[in-house]
Design an enzyme around this catalytic site. Structure first.
Site, PDB file in Angstrom:
ATOM      1  N   ALA A 163       0.836  -1.206   0.000  1.00 53.42           N
ATOM      2  CA  ALA A 163       0.000   0.000   0.000  1.00 53.42           C
ATOM      3  C   ALA A 163       0.872   1.258   0.000  1.00 53.42           C
ATOM      4  O   ALA A 163       0.650   2.196  -0.773  1.00 53.42           O
ATOM      5  CB  ALA A 163      -0.934  -0.001   1.203  1.00 53.42           C
ATOM      6  N   TYR A 164       1.861   1.270   0.867  1.00 47.80           N
ATOM      7  CA  TYR A 164       2.762   2.414   0.983  1.00 47.80           C
ATOM      8  C   TYR A 164       3.573   2.620  -0.297  1.00 47.80           C
ATOM      9  O   TYR A 164       3.646   3.733  -0.836  1.00 47.80           O
ATOM     10  CB  TYR A 164       3.688   2.184   2.172  1.00 47.80           C
ATOM     11  CG  TYR A 164       4.726   3.255   2.410  1.00 47.80           C
ATOM     12  CD1 TYR A 164       4.360   4.543   2.755  1.00 47.80           C
ATOM     13  CD2 TYR A 164       6.084   2.953   2.324  1.00 47.80           C
ATOM     14  CE1 TYR A 164       5.310   5.514   2.998  1.00 47.80           C
ATOM     15  CE2 TYR A 164       7.044   3.925   2.560  1.00 47.80           C
ATOM     16  CZ  TYR A 164       6.658   5.200   2.894  1.00 47.80           C
ATOM     17  OH  TYR A 164       7.604   6.157   3.128  1.00 47.80           O
ATOM     18  N   LEU A 165       4.159   1.537  -0.800  1.00 48.09           N
ATOM     19  CA  LEU A 165       5.025   1.657  -1.971  1.00 48.09           C
ATOM     20  C   LEU A 165       4.236   1.997  -3.228  1.00 48.09           C
ATOM     21  O   LEU A 165       4.725   2.734  -4.099  1.00 48.09           O
ATOM     22  CB  LEU A 165       5.818   0.369  -2.172  1.00 48.09           C
ATOM     23  CG  LEU A 165       6.795   0.033  -1.044  1.00 48.09           C
ATOM     24  CD1 LEU A 165       7.560  -1.247  -1.358  1.00 48.09           C
ATOM     25  CD2 LEU A 165       7.757   1.169  -0.793  1.00 48.09           C
TER      26      LEU A 165
END
Length: 274
Positions: A163-165
């Site tokens: 999700a972050y990347l």
């Protein structure tokens, strides 16, 4: 000396209530900058503003929820009224979630929440300030610069942070497009690829307590370099080399790197328990 030469440069820094953003604001203040502090937590912004003033700089606080259209529009209106020139926008606000894709099959909201601040929040604010940057360049050549905080983890295959990347990869693509479309009109960009930094965000994962990390002070120096020197990117040698390798041999590097990361996580977990 001309009035323009005497003018204090103005930086808008998001996510500046703590961590890297707060330290970067103080360091810019030490160089005589006026710093506009943006984050949700007004009381913490006030504390950072006090540090900025102690360092000899000028600070204004702008509490805002960058995931909200109306709130962002309100703050942008105030920023533009308060500052005839804005030299640099530092898109630093972010959130991270450490969870496997398998464990996220019923958690689409994790991706939505992460994209809301990491990507859409940064894009929302950048789009709102872009007309001012373009106007400045036409009037007197005051070139606007936009800094995007990203992560070394987008330069190599890292598990458990999809999700972050994903949100950071989208942000990096936006930064490249912004430079390609408006670089000739005085709007430039820097993407900063941080390694792991000892902040409140990284502290949410308990095993990282045993992991060597960059200090917020050093990470802030990377943001200051991005704001003052305006390179296209700021990264480590390891990050640059790995990114180049992923362009040529992505499959082979993924097979080599990801098992070593899993082993590292297991070692960190044992050290944390001990």
């Amino acid at each position: 000396m001309s009035p323009r030469a005497r003018r204090s440069k103005v930086a808008v820094v998001t996510g500046s209530s703590s961590g890297i953003g707060a330290e970067a604001a103080v360091q810019l203040a030490e160089r005589g900058w006026t710093v506009c502090l943006l984050a949700r937590r007004a009381d913490e912004l006030d504390a950072v503003a006090a540090r900025v003033r102690e360092a000899g700089g000028t600070a204004r606080t702008y509490p805002v929820d960058l995931t909200d259209d109306a709130d962002t529009a309100r703050v942008v209106e105030q920023l533009l009224a308060d500052h005839p020139r804005i030299d640099v926008l530092v898109n630093n606000a972010a959130r991270s979630i450490r969870r496997s894709i398998r464990d996220s099959t019923d958690r689409l909201h994790d991706y939505e929440r992460t994209v809301a601040i990491n990507y859409l929040g940064a894009v929302r604010l950048t789009l709102a300030l872009l007309p001012r940057f373009l106007e400045q360049d036409r009037i007197d050549g005051s070139r606007g610069h936009v800094v995007f905080s990203s992560t070394m983890s987008s330069q190599l295959p890292i598990p458990l942070f999809s999700a972050y990347l994903g949100s950071k990869a989208a942000l990096e693509s936006f930064a490249r497009s912004l430079l390609a479309e408006h670089g000739h009109e005085g709007v430039t960009t820097t993407v900063v690829y941080f390694p792991m930094v000892r902040t409140e965000m990284s502290g949410a994962t308990s095993i990282y307590a045993a992991m060597p990390m960059m200090t917020p002070d050093k990470a802030a120096r990377w943001l200051v370099k991005a704001a003052t020197e305006r390179p296209t990117r700021v990264t480590s040698l390891g990050g640059a080399v790995t990114e180049a390798g992923m362009s040529v041999l992505p499959g082979a590097l993924t097979k080599v790197i990801t098992p070593s990361i899993r082993r590292m996580d297991k070692r960190l977990a044992r050290r944390t328990r001990d």
